[in-house]
Every structure is written in structure tokens, then in C-alpha cells.
Design a protein around this motif. Structure first.
Motif, short mmCIF file in Angstrom:
data_model
loop_
_atom_site.label_atom_id
_atom_site.label_comp_id
_atom_site.label_asym_id
_atom_site.label_seq_id
_atom_site.Cartn_x
_atom_site.Cartn_y
_atom_site.Cartn_z
N SER A 132 2.52 8.37 3.60
CA SER A 132 2.13 9.75 3.30
C SER A 132 1.85 10.55 4.56
N GLU A 133 1.52 9.85 5.64
CA GLU A 133 1.20 10.51 6.91
C GLU A 133 1.51 9.54 8.04
N ARG B 267 0.85 -1.20 0.00
CA ARG B 267 0.00 0.00 0.00
C ARG B 267 0.88 1.25 0.00
N PRO B 268 1.52 1.55 -1.11
CA PRO B 268 2.42 2.72 -1.15
C PRO B 268 1.69 3.99 -0.74
N GLY B 269 2.37 4.79 0.08
CA GLY B 269 1.79 6.06 0.51
C GLY B 269 0.71 5.94 1.56
N ALA B 270 0.60 4.80 2.21
CA ALA B 270 -0.44 4.60 3.21
C ALA B 270 -0.29 5.59 4.37
N TYR C 180 11.46 12.42 13.44
CA TYR C 180 11.32 11.47 12.34
C TYR C 180 10.28 11.93 11.31
N GLY C 181 9.70 13.11 11.51
CA GLY C 181 8.74 13.63 10.56
C GLY C 181 7.30 13.25 10.83
N ALA C 182 7.01 12.72 12.01
CA ALA C 182 5.65 12.33 12.35
C ALA C 182 4.91 13.49 13.01
N ALA C 183 3.61 13.57 12.78
CA ALA C 183 2.76 14.41 13.62
C ALA C 183 2.55 13.68 14.94
N THR C 184 2.27 14.41 16.01
CA THR C 184 2.16 13.76 17.31
C THR C 184 0.93 14.24 18.06
#
Length: 345
Positions: free
Chosen positions: A206-207, A179-182, A224-228
Motif C-alpha cells: 500500500s505504501e 500481509r497484503p497491502g503492507a 516504480y511508484g515509491a515515495a522517496t
């Protein structure tokens, strides 16, 4: 030799034990040089795991040798061992596996039939195999179990490769390939969730939303680029993949309520406490769920290759680098991911 022994809630101590000896030609003796805590060790040290589990016939009552994540140096090998040699640095998987039984050949290394069910290092289930916070450790099937550590990888950064790092790879990497971009939701309390954030972003999610009440953990996840978020309010159809690594059924329920139709949920939490899941919601949405110990040996090479790629940085999760002799005093303290290093390693 000494082995670090869990003796009571929040209490560990060195205890003397006989030096392990080779018992067969396919075995090896290794000396851990960089060992760390798995997320479940916090539950063990807090006493949560000592509650008896009569439905599966085991308890984890102390005393027992602790530790099941390490990079080690090979000390001695049997005559038929071909993949490693004395002096090599190797990743030691947490579970015992022979490599030749039907389960092992099928990739189910956590269910090897050559040993009692659930046999592992660092816990008295499936026999007594010692722990990886020990001066020396016997490996019954060296060729099947041990994975050479590539020379360009740091043993401290990869101390968790025998469990949490490679488990985290398996929790998201195969799903993101399909599932690319999941969109990925991570509900966690320790290192597994942070590794998942790193891996998911590197592999094209993607998110990524990381949920954890600990502000320090959330800061690492943002790196790491994650929203929290501190807490999770279910996001209807918000995520394609959910990873729960809290060991709390209530948090697992919130995660599955946030899945998109035909979403995937991976639970890496050790669920010592009972609870209920929203089964009707899951049925109506269409949820594929896996709650399981990981067959980690098969995933270690791929996880190490990802670490070598330079697109991930597992070293950020290491919270402390400490001397081996500090284990009894420091291990019971609450740290995210301490790595204990042998001065002579």
C-alpha cells in the motif's frame, strides 16, 4: 582463458587461467554472456571486505577472481546432466550447492554441506571456485544449480537473477503474501533496494518509502511508484516491513525503529563494520529480523516468473550496457548496475 581478478583497491585486471574441464558427469562448463555487479562488489572494490574476520575464519585479501551474477550460455555438459544442454542460456546462482545434501533438500542452498562453508563464486571464501567475470566457468552440479532463462526474458535485464533480483523477491514477496497491502520501508544504496521497490509495488504494497542519498537512485524509485527521501527519520510504527540494504548498522537501527508492532525487518546489507542495534526498542515493539546471505537457488524460478508477468521492469535498474572487454577499465568506476556483455554471446 581469462578471469577478471581483483588485485588491489579499485584495481582489477585480466589474468590467464587454465580452461576449466569437466571433472564429473554431473558438471557443466558455461560462458557468461551478460554479467553484472552485486551491491557487495562495490565494498570489495573499495577494500572494505579485505579486513580479516577472525570470528568466522576468513579474509578476502586479493588476488582473487571477481563476479557472482550472470546469465551464461552452456558450453559443455557431463553425461548425466538432464536439465540443460549446450547452447542453452541459464541463470547461474552465486553460491555452490549440490542439491542432495540435507541442507539443500531443506532449501538451505547457501549452506550446502558438500562444499566448504560459504562456498561461492567471486570471493575466496569456502574455496576457490573462480568468478563470473570469467571467459569460462565450471559448475559442479549443473542440474541442481543452473536455471534455464525463459526465452521471453532479456539476459541483460536478468543478469542479476542469480543473486540480487531473486534475493529482492525473497525480501518482500513472501511477507506481502502473508500481509497484503503492507507498508514497506526500503533503506538502500544500490540495486537491491530498487528491485525491492519494483517488486513491492507490483505485489500490492500500500505504501513504499525508498531512502537513499543518491538522487539518481531516488528518481528510479519514483518511477516504480515509491515515495522517496534522502535521509530517514524514524517513523514510529510507520511500516510493516523494512528492508535494509546499506551494510551500515546505523541505517539498520533507524529502519527497525520505524517498524509497527510485530513488524518484519530484512537486512540484505553486508555488514563488514560492527555496530549496535536498539535491542530494547526492538523487544518492546516486537520485531522479527533476518540478517543473512540468501538461499537464492530456490527463489530463482519464482523471481523469473514475476519478471515474465510484465508487472515489473528490472531493466530500469541497469545503468550501463558495456562490452566485455571494458571490464578492467570500467568495473572500478562507480555505477549503479553495469552489465557487461560478450560480443560473441
Amino acid at each position: 582463458m581469462r578471469e577478471l581478478t581483483y588485485v588491489a583497491r579499485h584495481t582489477v585486471e585480466w589474468r590467464e587461467a587454465p580452461d576449466p574441464k569437466l571433472r564429473a558427469d554431473q558438471e557443466a562448463i558455461v560462458a557468461p554472456v551478460a554479467a553484472t555487479t552485486c551491491d557487495v562488489d562495490s565494498a570489495i572494490l573499495a577494500g572494505h571486505a579485505t579486513r580479516r574476520q577472525p570470528h568466522i575464519g576468513y579474509s578476502m585479501d586479493p588476488p582473487f577472481a571477481l563476479g557472482h551474477e550472470c546469465v551464461a550460455r552452456v558450453v559443455e555438459t557431463g553425461d548425466t546432466v538432464t536439465t540443460v544442454a549446450p547452447g542453452d542460456l541459464v541463470v547461474v546462482p552465486w553460491s555452490l550447492n549440490c542439491g542432495t545434501c540435507g541442507h539443500c533438500r531443506a532449501g538451505l542452498t547457501a549452506h550446502c554441506t558438500a562444499v566448504p562453508h560459504m562456498a561461492m563464486y567471486g570471493a575466496p571464501i569456502g574455496g576457490s571456485w573462480g568468478g563470473l567475470f570469467s571467459d569460462l566457468v565450471r559448475v559442479p552440479w549443473a542440474d541442481a544449480m543452473l536455471v534455464p532463462l525463459p526465452a521471453d526474458l532479456d539476459p541483460v535485464a536478468m543478469a542479476s537473477a542469480g543473486d540480487n533480483w531473486s534475493l529482492s523477491w525473497r525480501l518482500v514477496a513472501p511477507h506481502l503474501k502473508d500481509r497484503p497491502g503492507a507498508r514497506v520501508l526500503v533503506v538502500a544504496r544500490g540495486s537491491i533496494g530498487l528491485y525491492v521497490c519494483d517488486i513491492a509495488r507490483a505485489l500490492g504494497a500500500s505504501e513504499v518509502l525508498y531512502v537513499d542519498p543518491d538522487p539518481g537512485h531516488r528518481e528510479i524509485a519514483r518511477g516504480y511508484g515509491a515515495a522517496t527521501a534522502e535521509t530517514l527519520e524514524p517513523v514510529r510504527h510507520g511500516f510493516d516491513i523494512a528492508v535494509e540494504a546499506t551494510g551500515r548498522v546505523g541505517q539498520l537501527a533507524l529502519a527497525v525503529k520505524s517498524l509497527a508492532p510485530e513488524g518484519i525487518c530484512e537486512s540484505a546489507g553486508n555488514h563488514f563494520r560492527p555496530g549496535e542495534l536498539p535491542l530494547l526498542d526492538m523487544y518492546l515493539t516486537g520485531v522479527t529480523m533476518r540478517i543473512a546471505r540468501d538461499n537464492v537457488r530456490n527463489h530463482i524460478p519464482d523471481a523469473l516468473e514475476l519478471a515474465r508477468s510484465g508487472t515489473v521492469d528490472p531493466a530500469r535498474v541497469v545503468s550501463h550496457v558495456l562490452d566485455w572487454e571494458q571490464l578492467p577499465d570500467t568495473l572500478p568506476e562507480k555505477h549503479l548496475k553495469p552489465v557487461f556483455v560478450r560480443a560473441d554471446g
